[in-house]
Design a protein around this motif. Sequence first.
Motif, PDB file in Angstrom:
ATOM      1  N   GLU A 178      10.992 -33.953  65.193  1.00 41.05           N
ATOM      2  CA  GLU A 178      11.349 -32.809  64.357  1.00 41.05           C
ATOM      3  C   GLU A 178      12.206 -31.833  65.154  1.00 41.05           C
ATOM      4  O   GLU A 178      12.056 -31.703  66.380  1.00 41.05           O
ATOM      5  CB  GLU A 178      10.082 -32.106  63.868  1.00 41.05           C
ATOM      6  N   GLY A 181      16.331 -27.022  61.937  1.00 45.91           N
ATOM      7  CA  GLY A 181      17.492 -27.357  61.125  1.00 45.91           C
ATOM      8  C   GLY A 181      18.253 -26.092  60.747  1.00 45.91           C
ATOM      9  O   GLY A 181      18.731 -25.364  61.612  1.00 45.91           O
ATOM     10  N   LYS A 194      12.554 -27.015  59.236  1.00 47.42           N
ATOM     11  CA  LYS A 194      12.595 -28.221  60.061  1.00 47.42           C
ATOM     12  C   LYS A 194      13.440 -29.327  59.425  1.00 47.42           C
ATOM     13  O   LYS A 194      13.546 -29.434  58.204  1.00 47.42           O
ATOM     14  CB  LYS A 194      11.175 -28.747  60.301  1.00 47.42           C
ATOM     15  N   THR A 195      14.000 -30.164  60.300  1.00 53.77           N
ATOM     16  CA  THR A 195      14.737 -31.337  59.855  1.00 53.77           C
ATOM     17  C   THR A 195      14.308 -32.529  60.701  1.00 53.77           C
ATOM     18  O   THR A 195      13.900 -32.366  61.863  1.00 53.77           O
ATOM     19  CB  THR A 195      16.257 -31.119  59.967  1.00 53.77           C
ATOM     20  N   PHE A 196      14.375 -33.719  60.117  1.00 51.16           N
ATOM     21  CA  PHE A 196      13.994 -34.930  60.848  1.00 51.16           C
ATOM     22  C   PHE A 196      14.528 -36.144  60.100  1.00 51.16           C
ATOM     23  O   PHE A 196      14.787 -36.093  58.893  1.00 51.16           O
ATOM     24  CB  PHE A 196      12.467 -35.050  60.978  1.00 51.16           C
ATOM     25  N   ASP A 198      13.900 -40.031  58.718  1.00 48.08           N
ATOM     26  CA  ASP A 198      12.715 -40.638  58.120  1.00 48.08           C
ATOM     27  C   ASP A 198      12.969 -42.131  57.932  1.00 48.08           C
ATOM     28  O   ASP A 198      13.060 -42.622  56.811  1.00 48.08           O
ATOM     29  CB  ASP A 198      12.409 -39.964  56.781  1.00 48.08           C
ATOM     30  N   GLY A 206       7.702 -31.894  57.032  1.00 42.97           N
ATOM     31  CA  GLY A 206       8.544 -30.772  56.674  1.00 42.97           C
ATOM     32  C   GLY A 206       7.808 -29.447  56.769  1.00 42.97           C
ATOM     33  O   GLY A 206       6.586 -29.374  56.591  1.00 42.97           O
ATOM     34  N   SER A 230      13.237 -32.940  54.664  1.00 41.75           N
ATOM     35  CA  SER A 230      13.991 -32.210  55.671  1.00 41.75           C
ATOM     36  C   SER A 230      14.753 -31.095  54.975  1.00 41.75           C
ATOM     37  O   SER A 230      15.120 -31.216  53.804  1.00 41.75           O
ATOM     38  CB  SER A 230      14.985 -33.140  56.377  1.00 41.75           C
ATOM     39  N   ASN A 248      16.233 -37.728  54.559  1.00 44.43           N
ATOM     40  CA  ASN A 248      17.171 -38.323  55.508  1.00 44.43           C
ATOM     41  C   ASN A 248      16.700 -39.723  55.865  1.00 44.43           C
ATOM     42  O   ASN A 248      15.973 -39.928  56.832  1.00 44.43           O
ATOM     43  CB  ASN A 248      17.284 -37.458  56.769  1.00 44.43           C
TER      44      ASN A 248
END
Length: 325
Positions: A178, A181, A194-196, A198, A206, A230, A248
Amino acid sequence: MVYQLAVVPGGRSGDCYARVERTTASQVVISCAPEKGWMGPNWKFLYDARAKALVGQFQYYRIPLDRVSVSGQKAVFVSGTLSPRQVTVEFEPERGDSFRVRPGLQTAGEPERRVVPFASGSRFALVIEPQQGPVVEEGSGPARQRYLLPQATYDEFAAARPGRVKDGYVREHTRMLEAIGPWQMADGTLWFAKTFCDGEGITGVGGFGYFDLGERRYKVYVPAEVVNWSATSILVERDAVWIGVAYNGEWGSTGGGLLRFDRSTEKTETLKLRDIVGGIARIGDRLVMATETGLAVLEGGRIRCYFVDQSSAGQLSVVEASIGR
């Protein structure tokens, strides 16, 4: 009665996922998105309904609008570096001709390293390094303190996203990755979401929140409506936090809508929106958003979508997407 006006080869399987963008009494615009990737051509068909005949057809590439800013009573949308044409769209709700498309300059990419100070005395800063996630730092030089974003544990992930565990994300083959973002400086501190990724064993949970200056730690909200997503954009206001979310995946990203988090009740509302939101701003009683296909406007609880259309002569104009009605 159904009359056939045109048949167009679809190409190889996966090259074109078709979606009707706009229909009128004399034309239809159909977008074409590849299986891997985010941009494909728009097909425009011109027809004479009375004669039941096709009178013209051509292709043009859609123009994503990456950023939006507000100055006074005017919102300005700007296309990004990946756009096939550089344009600026101006939106003035108080004018009758509210949208205007102007030529735009090639936008520069982000600098290699950014340092964004915040808080009193600029003791804290958000440091953005290339190929790394943003991180909060305090002080400078060898004595500076870095505050890394805490990662969700596998147990937290399994409790928040049991459906993903059923997809095969078992403890020994799952990696949390993570990062901070979209972000905004508000209330004298850093707000973020947050962004990640997947896919392929990489995932996350998230959430969004702010950096607590007194406790020197990240305060993260994890409502059920955001755990699977995300974030792609954020707008912090006095009474609410707005977040654009997306999935994502391994083959690309898909939009998940727009979230509104009420700061007093801490309840989250999800508004349906088909496209990924790259920027959010407020102009009067409207929320305006830059999206992967154009722009969107939220007013009175209703979202209307628009895109930059092209005539057979190459002239650009902003039109409403039929699907946004």
